[in-house]
Design a protein around this motif. Sequence first.
Motif, PDB file in Angstrom:
ATOM      1  N   LEU A  32     -16.412  -4.296  -9.363  1.00 24.15           N
ATOM      2  CA  LEU A  32     -14.994  -4.096  -9.002  1.00 24.15           C
ATOM      3  C   LEU A  32     -14.316  -4.967  -9.532  1.00 24.15           C
ATOM      4  O   LEU A  32     -13.081  -4.795  -9.815  1.00 24.15           O
ATOM      5  N   MET A  62       0.743  -1.201   0.068  1.00 25.64           N
ATOM      6  CA  MET A  62       0.010   0.112   0.057  1.00 25.64           C
ATOM      7  C   MET A  62       0.909   1.262  -0.029  1.00 25.64           C
ATOM      8  O   MET A  62       1.724   1.337   0.611  1.00 25.64           O
ATOM      9  N   SER A  69      -6.467  -2.454  -7.683  1.00 28.32           N
ATOM     10  CA  SER A  69      -6.075  -2.420  -9.450  1.00 28.32           C
ATOM     11  C   SER A  69      -5.508  -3.620  -9.918  1.00 28.32           C
ATOM     12  O   SER A  69      -5.530  -3.624 -11.068  1.00 28.32           O
ATOM     13  N   TYR A 120      -7.793   4.345   3.867  1.00 26.82           N
ATOM     14  CA  TYR A 120      -7.517   3.619   2.445  1.00 26.82           C
ATOM     15  C   TYR A 120      -9.028   3.598   1.678  1.00 26.82           C
ATOM     16  O   TYR A 120      -9.801   2.786   2.357  1.00 26.82           O
ATOM     17  N   ARG A 121      -8.823   4.001   0.611  1.00 26.11           N
ATOM     18  CA  ARG A 121     -10.112   3.776  -0.201  1.00 26.11           C
ATOM     19  C   ARG A 121     -10.007   3.090  -1.613  1.00 26.11           C
ATOM     20  O   ARG A 121     -10.617   2.519  -2.074  1.00 26.11           O
ATOM     21  N   GLY A 122      -8.563   2.308  -1.762  1.00 24.41           N
ATOM     22  CA  GLY A 122      -8.580   1.769  -3.082  1.00 24.41           C
ATOM     23  C   GLY A 122      -7.961   2.467  -3.892  1.00 24.41           C
ATOM     24  O   GLY A 122      -8.451   3.704  -3.955  1.00 24.41           O
ATOM     25  N   PRO A 123      -7.335   2.281  -5.137  1.00 22.40           N
ATOM     26  CA  PRO A 123      -6.766   2.954  -6.242  1.00 22.40           C
ATOM     27  C   PRO A 123      -8.071   3.687  -6.974  1.00 22.40           C
ATOM     28  O   PRO A 123      -7.888   4.753  -7.343  1.00 22.40           O
ATOM     29  N   ASN A 124      -9.210   3.174  -7.134  1.00 28.73           N
ATOM     30  CA  ASN A 124     -10.115   3.757  -7.683  1.00 28.73           C
ATOM     31  C   ASN A 124     -11.490   3.920  -6.641  1.00 28.73           C
ATOM     32  O   ASN A 124     -12.756   4.050  -7.185  1.00 28.73           O
ATOM     33  N   GLY A 125     -11.144   3.878  -5.251  1.00 33.42           N
ATOM     34  CA  GLY A 125     -12.427   4.080  -4.701  1.00 33.42           C
ATOM     35  C   GLY A 125     -12.924   2.630  -4.188  1.00 33.42           C
ATOM     36  O   GLY A 125     -12.755   1.716  -5.077  1.00 33.42           O
ATOM     37  N   GLY A 126     -14.089   2.555  -3.618  1.00 31.53           N
ATOM     38  CA  GLY A 126     -14.778   1.201  -3.338  1.00 31.53           C
ATOM     39  C   GLY A 126     -14.286   0.138  -2.593  1.00 31.53           C
ATOM     40  O   GLY A 126     -14.789  -0.819  -2.405  1.00 31.53           O
ATOM     41  N   ALA A 127     -13.312   0.472  -1.734  1.00 33.08           N
ATOM     42  CA  ALA A 127     -12.624  -0.627  -0.708  1.00 33.08           C
ATOM     43  C   ALA A 127     -13.621  -0.595   0.176  1.00 33.08           C
ATOM     44  O   ALA A 127     -14.504   0.287   0.808  1.00 33.08           O
ATOM     45  N   GLY A 128     -13.510  -1.846   1.042  1.00 32.60           N
ATOM     46  CA  GLY A 128     -14.152  -2.058   2.296  1.00 32.60           C
ATOM     47  C   GLY A 128     -15.557  -2.359   2.278  1.00 32.60           C
ATOM     48  O   GLY A 128     -16.442  -2.254   3.228  1.00 32.60           O
ATOM     49  N   VAL A 148     -10.845  -8.557  -3.380  1.00 38.95           N
ATOM     50  CA  VAL A 148     -11.451  -7.608  -4.160  1.00 38.95           C
ATOM     51  C   VAL A 148     -12.582  -6.695  -3.207  1.00 38.95           C
ATOM     52  O   VAL A 148     -12.536  -5.445  -3.353  1.00 38.95           O
ATOM     53  N   ASN A 149     -13.293  -7.311  -2.574  1.00 34.48           N
ATOM     54  CA  ASN A 149     -14.437  -6.388  -1.863  1.00 34.48           C
ATOM     55  C   ASN A 149     -13.686  -5.824  -0.822  1.00 34.48           C
ATOM     56  O   ASN A 149     -14.260  -4.792  -0.370  1.00 34.48           O
ATOM     57  N   VAL A 150     -12.726  -6.474  -0.280  1.00 35.24           N
ATOM     58  CA  VAL A 150     -12.217  -5.591   0.784  1.00 35.24           C
ATOM     59  C   VAL A 150     -11.231  -4.458   0.556  1.00 35.24           C
ATOM     60  O   VAL A 150     -11.228  -3.416   1.073  1.00 35.24           O
ATOM     61  N   PHE A 151     -10.313  -4.783  -0.599  1.00 37.66           N
ATOM     62  CA  PHE A 151      -9.217  -3.760  -0.788  1.00 37.66           C
ATOM     63  C   PHE A 151      -9.418  -2.823  -2.247  1.00 37.66           C
ATOM     64  O   PHE A 151      -8.931  -1.994  -2.596  1.00 37.66           O
ATOM     65  N   ALA A 152     -10.429  -3.447  -2.885  1.00 36.04           N
ATOM     66  CA  ALA A 152     -10.742  -2.875  -4.487  1.00 36.04           C
ATOM     67  C   ALA A 152      -9.462  -2.437  -5.117  1.00 36.04           C
ATOM     68  O   ALA A 152      -9.239  -1.491  -5.486  1.00 36.04           O
TER      69      ALA A 152
END
Lengths: 397, 397
Positions: free
Chosen positions: A358, A227, A327, B232-240, A321-325
């Motif tokens: 995602l 990260m 790329s 942390y939101r992920g590279p394009n958002g949508g994490a978590g 993928v659901n947790v970290f989203a």
Amino acid sequence: MIERTRATAKDDVRSLNQGAVFQVVHRHGPVSRIDIAARLQLSPAAVTNITSDLIERGLVYEARKDDERGGVGRRRILLEVAYDTASVAGIKVSNAGLTCALTNLNAEVLSARHEPLPETDPDTVVDAICAAFAALRSGADRPLAALGVSLPGLVDVDRQTVRHSPLLGWDQVPLGRLLQERLGVSVLVENDVDALALAEAWFGFGRTHDSFLVVTLGRGVGLGIVMNGEVYRGPNGGAGELGHVLLEANGPRTRYAAPGTVESFLSDDALVREARARVAGFPEDGGVELVVDLAERGRDDALDVFEDYGRALGRTLSLLVNVFAPSLIVLSGEGLRAAELVLSSAQAELRRLAFGDLAEHVELAFEPWGDDAWARGAAALAASRHLTETAISARGD
Amino acid sequence: MIERTRATAKDDVRSLNQGAVFQVVHRHGPVSRIDIAARLQLSPAAVTNITSDLIERGLVYEARKDDERGGVGRRRILLEVAYDTASVAGIKVSNAGLTCALTNLNAEVLSARHEPLPETDPDTVVDAICAAFAALRSGADRPLAALGVSLPGLVDVDRQTVRHSPLLGWDQVPLGRLLQERLGVSVLVENDVDALALAEAWFGFGRTHDSFLVVTLGRGVGLGIVMNGEVYRGPNGGAGELGHVLLEANGPRTRYAAPGTVESFLSDDALVREARARVAGFPEDGGVELVVDLAERGRDDALDVFEDYGRALGRTLSLLVNVFAPSLIVLSGEGLRAAELVLSSAQAELRRLAFGDLAEHVELAFEPWGDDAWARGAAALAASRHLTETAISARGD
DNA sequence: CTCCATTTCTTAATACGCTGAATGAATGAT
DNA sequence: ATCATTCATTCAGCGTATTAAGAAATGGAG
């Protein structure tokens, strides 16, 4: 995006900017001074100053002029990291033996070898590593700058100590110190998966990604988390135990893994277990290679095993993928000998289980697999450290 | 650990160190100049220089002398952030209405209110937010510096735009711009869970942790990830999107969640579904409150429902613990009305499923739950932004 | 009660590395 | 051949941090 980071005063502004400039040269290939300046929001004058220092110290060199870009004006002079000024050694330790590699500072493998291990007690392993290192050193035509050692288990990176490794049966082994004393060269110790993640971040697919994941498939299942360009190990280490995540409360059993965990679906053991159960005439002593072999010859029952394996992989990836989203997810490890056989069902399952779109935004990368990949990861440890240290050590000498 | 970060030249070294010093004062409570210097490896002279600037600008003040520490020598002068010089507003949007709060710059709630929403279309919501903001402003005795708005869905933080919110039925709504135009005050928009995570990082349990997780339980299940002090939101958002992780392939159904997902076990809906199925005489129109009520009166069948709920929670947490090895997980949300009822089974299951002793190293914190917690999260957005911006804006004015 | 050692904070002098402007170098167009 | 353009370098100036020395505040010894 590289940014100048960790500012300040005693550990000077200069070393900081020097490190940032070096990172740009490393990550963005041959690059001109003016590009560096633009990317770091630094004045051209400062870049000239810094790069001349880096060039003088032999870390960077003027590769060639940029002939691709047309237009008027002076040609850009492209700078590149001098990856071939030294080599580094990487050794991965497991109960199967030592996997060793010699690489340049770009983690390109120059030579590789494998040494069996009679025992896995610390003394034997230290002896074997020293012997292997000597062999690597004798084959090197350049100075050998450092040694990276990776192994499965919990590693205290700062103290270069193996805190706990069930596979090797180790507890609190100060491996770094032991080796450093005997070899007289700087030694780095790291968890095997985290070393691989670092290798990807510095020299692999992750070079152009700030945050990404590495999933290793093999005897076990591992997860490396990167990260903002740094390997995440958790506040006390121990992050990335993906293999022990429970997938199904009433899942299958395996020799080593708890029932229903990711490893009970995705480890080599699990694959063989399924093959025994479902592939007609599968011999008692058959291993992973045989399952792969049968499937590649088109045996339907063996193909089915891989399809299910892919489905479990897809489900596991969907969790990430659901947790970290992310790329990017880099897949690596011996378990991918048959990547093509598992890919389609894995991707289908991933798409089915990932939230929204995602899954569409994730690049799945397969690290071309060879015996030396783990060792290359260990070498990358040493290479990255050597590069940062010499790049930043600034004007003290 | 706070470190001076994001160095450099044009956006000066000074602003950087100013920000770092301010962070130390904020996070480590009343603190002396010499402590700041030691913590940041900065010279005392520089700290004097920087703090005098912060004091002059009214961000920090000399609280008192340190009488606790005995010994010879001059007493330390303790510095503290001037949290009460301004207030900020926070509004959480959901289909149930607006939850609003007015807080000081330390995210301490001064007043709170709830506004029902007739519709959730953007125009109606913008109108309602403006009205609510006016009401909050009229009740404030200090300048109202900024407004934070949080809502469920995918938010583009930089553009202050709601990319996608299924619950509200929004797509590409430039909420920040719309509000800013009408209110003439700086507005921040953020995902609701991420806002809560930010609030915990700046003003809550996370204040002393660099990396931690926030799990919200309520209508849905959310996950906020804080690493190295940043959300942390992920590279394009949508994490978590923890709620959409599949736990059991053949898991239960719920109205909104896919079968077998975390939300099919842990959402409010799931709790009511179980109560209907297993609590004798549970009325058709009974809700979460009723289940809690029955359990707190000691009804065994209701208690069993919570025990199972706790078990599913523990399993979900074990997943996070195995992946992140965090030192802290903050639990929050309406779903914790009955925290005591679920705690023991959750912890037991967590310990059972977490790898090795990872579970022993996790602190589970329960955010004391009130209606205004979500709104406080939104206000924390505004407070943190206001603090950083005024702390760093340096010597330009 | 005075003087000194101790610790914290401040002031003054110095050094370092960045910026900005001017200059030099290399190349295409006129 | 000359000029416009672009990249690279040189140099003066400036801001900020450091070091060193001094001022302020306090406990303890004589």
